[in-house]
Design a protein around this motif. Structure first.
Motif, PDB file in Angstrom:
ATOM      1  N   ALA A  43      -2.754   6.967  12.599  1.00  0.00           N
ATOM      2  CA  ALA A  43      -1.480   7.214  13.282  1.00  0.00           C
ATOM      3  C   ALA A  43      -0.838   5.904  13.730  1.00  0.00           C
ATOM      4  O   ALA A  43       0.386   5.730  13.621  1.00  0.00           O
ATOM      5  CB  ALA A  43      -1.699   8.140  14.479  1.00  0.00           C
ATOM      6  N   ASP A  44      -1.653   4.965  14.232  1.00  0.00           N
ATOM      7  CA  ASP A  44      -1.120   3.663  14.653  1.00  0.00           C
ATOM      8  C   ASP A  44      -0.437   2.941  13.500  1.00  0.00           C
ATOM      9  O   ASP A  44       0.608   2.306  13.666  1.00  0.00           O
ATOM     10  CB  ASP A  44      -2.247   2.783  15.206  1.00  0.00           C
ATOM     11  CG  ASP A  44      -2.773   3.256  16.555  1.00  0.00           C
ATOM     12  OD1 ASP A  44      -2.082   4.070  17.201  1.00  0.00           O
ATOM     13  OD2 ASP A  44      -3.867   2.815  16.945  1.00  0.00           O
ATOM     14  N   VAL A  45      -1.047   3.033  12.310  1.00  0.00           N
ATOM     15  CA  VAL A  45      -0.481   2.379  11.122  1.00  0.00           C
ATOM     16  C   VAL A  45       0.802   3.075  10.684  1.00  0.00           C
ATOM     17  O   VAL A  45       1.802   2.431  10.368  1.00  0.00           O
ATOM     18  CB  VAL A  45      -1.522   2.352   9.984  1.00  0.00           C
ATOM     19  CG1 VAL A  45      -0.877   1.972   8.657  1.00  0.00           C
ATOM     20  CG2 VAL A  45      -2.649   1.382  10.326  1.00  0.00           C
ATOM     21  N   VAL A  46       0.801   4.402  10.689  1.00  0.00           N
ATOM     22  CA  VAL A  46       1.980   5.168  10.261  1.00  0.00           C
ATOM     23  C   VAL A  46       3.175   4.875  11.177  1.00  0.00           C
ATOM     24  O   VAL A  46       4.321   4.786  10.722  1.00  0.00           O
ATOM     25  CB  VAL A  46       1.664   6.678  10.239  1.00  0.00           C
ATOM     26  CG1 VAL A  46       2.926   7.503   9.989  1.00  0.00           C
ATOM     27  CG2 VAL A  46       0.623   6.979   9.164  1.00  0.00           C
ATOM     28  N   LYS A  47       2.921   4.658  12.463  1.00  0.00           N
ATOM     29  CA  LYS A  47       3.998   4.367  13.421  1.00  0.00           C
ATOM     30  C   LYS A  47       4.730   3.070  13.107  1.00  0.00           C
ATOM     31  O   LYS A  47       5.869   2.878  13.533  1.00  0.00           O
ATOM     32  CB  LYS A  47       3.430   4.310  14.839  1.00  0.00           C
ATOM     33  CG  LYS A  47       3.055   5.660  15.413  1.00  0.00           C
ATOM     34  CD  LYS A  47       2.336   5.502  16.751  1.00  0.00           C
ATOM     35  CE  LYS A  47       1.826   6.842  17.252  1.00  0.00           C
ATOM     36  NZ  LYS A  47       0.978   6.696  18.473  1.00  0.00           N
ATOM     37  N   THR A  48       4.087   2.171  12.359  1.00  0.00           N
ATOM     38  CA  THR A  48       4.737   0.907  12.001  1.00  0.00           C
ATOM     39  C   THR A  48       5.716   1.075  10.832  1.00  0.00           C
ATOM     40  O   THR A  48       6.411   0.133  10.474  1.00  0.00           O
ATOM     41  CB  THR A  48       3.702  -0.166  11.616  1.00  0.00           C
ATOM     42  OG1 THR A  48       3.066   0.202  10.379  1.00  0.00           O
ATOM     43  CG2 THR A  48       2.645  -0.342  12.695  1.00  0.00           C
ATOM     44  N   GLY A  49       5.737   2.265  10.228  1.00  0.00           N
ATOM     45  CA  GLY A  49       6.620   2.506   9.088  1.00  0.00           C
ATOM     46  C   GLY A  49       5.969   2.291   7.740  1.00  0.00           C
ATOM     47  O   GLY A  49       6.613   2.447   6.697  1.00  0.00           O
ATOM     48  N   VAL A  50       4.687   1.961   7.735  1.00  0.00           N
ATOM     49  CA  VAL A  50       3.963   1.777   6.476  1.00  0.00           C
ATOM     50  C   VAL A  50       3.792   3.128   5.783  1.00  0.00           C
ATOM     51  O   VAL A  50       3.499   4.133   6.424  1.00  0.00           O
ATOM     52  CB  VAL A  50       2.583   1.140   6.745  1.00  0.00           C
ATOM     53  CG1 VAL A  50       1.687   1.205   5.511  1.00  0.00           C
ATOM     54  CG2 VAL A  50       2.748  -0.307   7.188  1.00  0.00           C
ATOM     55  N   GLU A  51       4.010   3.155   4.462  1.00  0.00           N
ATOM     56  CA  GLU A  51       3.749   4.352   3.671  1.00  0.00           C
ATOM     57  C   GLU A  51       2.261   4.357   3.310  1.00  0.00           C
ATOM     58  O   GLU A  51       1.775   3.435   2.663  1.00  0.00           O
ATOM     59  CB  GLU A  51       4.615   4.370   2.410  1.00  0.00           C
ATOM     60  CG  GLU A  51       6.105   4.489   2.704  1.00  0.00           C
ATOM     61  CD  GLU A  51       6.957   4.547   1.450  1.00  0.00           C
ATOM     62  OE1 GLU A  51       6.425   4.898   0.380  1.00  0.00           O
ATOM     63  OE2 GLU A  51       8.155   4.225   1.533  1.00  0.00           O
ATOM     64  N   LEU A  52       1.552   5.413   3.736  1.00  0.00           N
ATOM     65  CA  LEU A  52       0.094   5.413   3.641  1.00  0.00           C
ATOM     66  C   LEU A  52      -0.432   6.621   2.887  1.00  0.00           C
ATOM     67  O   LEU A  52      -0.075   7.759   3.174  1.00  0.00           O
ATOM     68  CB  LEU A  52      -0.505   5.401   5.056  1.00  0.00           C
ATOM     69  CG  LEU A  52      -2.031   5.468   5.158  1.00  0.00           C
ATOM     70  CD1 LEU A  52      -2.674   4.232   4.544  1.00  0.00           C
ATOM     71  CD2 LEU A  52      -2.453   5.618   6.621  1.00  0.00           C
ATOM     72  N   SER A  53      -1.300   6.350   1.915  1.00  0.00           N
ATOM     73  CA  SER A  53      -2.055   7.410   1.242  1.00  0.00           C
ATOM     74  C   SER A  53      -3.535   7.076   1.362  1.00  0.00           C
ATOM     75  O   SER A  53      -3.911   5.945   1.691  1.00  0.00           O
ATOM     76  CB  SER A  53      -1.634   7.539  -0.230  1.00  0.00           C
ATOM     77  OG  SER A  53      -1.657   6.285  -0.887  1.00  0.00           O
ATOM     78  N   LEU A  54      -4.371   8.085   1.133  1.00  0.00           N
ATOM     79  CA  LEU A  54      -5.811   7.905   1.325  1.00  0.00           C
ATOM     80  C   LEU A  54      -6.612   8.563   0.211  1.00  0.00           C
ATOM     81  O   LEU A  54      -6.169   9.552  -0.382  1.00  0.00           O
ATOM     82  CB  LEU A  54      -6.279   8.544   2.645  1.00  0.00           C
ATOM     83  CG  LEU A  54      -5.856   7.933   3.960  1.00  0.00           C
ATOM     84  CD1 LEU A  54      -4.615   8.601   4.493  1.00  0.00           C
ATOM     85  CD2 LEU A  54      -6.983   8.068   4.979  1.00  0.00           C
TER      86      LEU A  54
END
Length: 241
Positions: A43-54
């Motif tokens: 969640a911390d990473v997503v809040k920065t605007g980074v597009e994230l997949s796992l």
């Protein structure tokens, strides 16, 4: 090193985690506190605007290679391992959505009752909308570990980097848990990894990353906040380019 407000070094990334990370201190399965902490880091990473997949492995529930070594037919064992990755993906989805992070699970093995099928253009659209996409069930074919689908999906999504979250803070000359004299690398080339057989990821995954010029960042995901710290270029990690 103290956390700063430095911007993320990459705009779009794929995080590869082993299923064993989700066990916490347990010998098997999913530790609720651990998966909740993982969700907070994501969640911390997503809040920065980074597009994230796992991509998450399934070794905390079932290891196809291990059972195949004890006599089970390899293809069947691998399919069982793929189903374990779907279970982990659904567990992480639940933890993420509990704290307000919109998440989609896409499976390479169609199972419409529980998640979406893998469709590349749909996955890209989810990322554009700020959703986290978890790719489950590997490639939907046996004889591959989850390293190869992680490399393939990162290329298909057009990722700037593949982050590999492990139990150690980078790539070492030997297993630092067994060899106290093991040295950590700050930087490696794809060729170094292949030539020295460092076993960061499968050789096919490393070759795929090399061919698509996608860097691999290896770091410890067990420390709270470390994912964002490393994404900002802080902390301890190894970069493979």
């Amino acid at each position: 090193m103290a956390m700063t407000d430095a911007p993320p070094r990459y705009k779009k990334i794929l995080l590869k985690m082993s299923g064993e990370v989700l066990m916490g201190d347990q010998p098997f399965g999913i530790d609720v506190n651990t998966i909740s902490r993982m969700a907070e880091d994501i969640a911390d990473v997503v809040k920065t605007g980074v597009e994230l997949s796992l991509v998450i492995g399934g070794g905390n529930i079932f290891r196809g290679v291990s059972l195949a070594g004890h006599g089970m037919e390899r293809a069947s064992a691998d399919y069982m391992g793929m189903l374990a990755t779907v279970m982990n993906a659904l567990a992480l989805q639940g933890a993420l959505e509990k704290i307000g992070v919109y998440t989609r699970v896409q499976s390479a093995i169609p199972m419409d009752a529980v998640c979406e099928p893998y469709i590349r253009r749909r996955a890209l659209r989810h990322l554009e909308k700020g959703r986290v996409v978890i790719f489950a069930a590997g490639l939907g074919a046996p004889f591959f570990t989850t390293d190869t689908p992680a490399a393939l999906r990162s290329a298909e999504m057009g990722c700037d980097a593949l982050f590999k979250g492990t139990s150690v803070d980078g790539v070492y000359t030997a297993d630092p848990k067994k060899d106290p004299n093991a040295k950590r690398y700050d930087q490696l080339s794809y060729q170094d990894v292949l030539a020295q057989d460092l076993r960061v990821m499968d050789a096919s995954a490393i070759a795929l990353m090399r061919d698509n010029q996608i860097p691999i960042v290896v770091f410890s995901i067990r420390e709270r906040g470390n994912f964002l710290k490393v994404l900002r270029g802080e902390g301890t990690y190894t970069t493979i380019t």
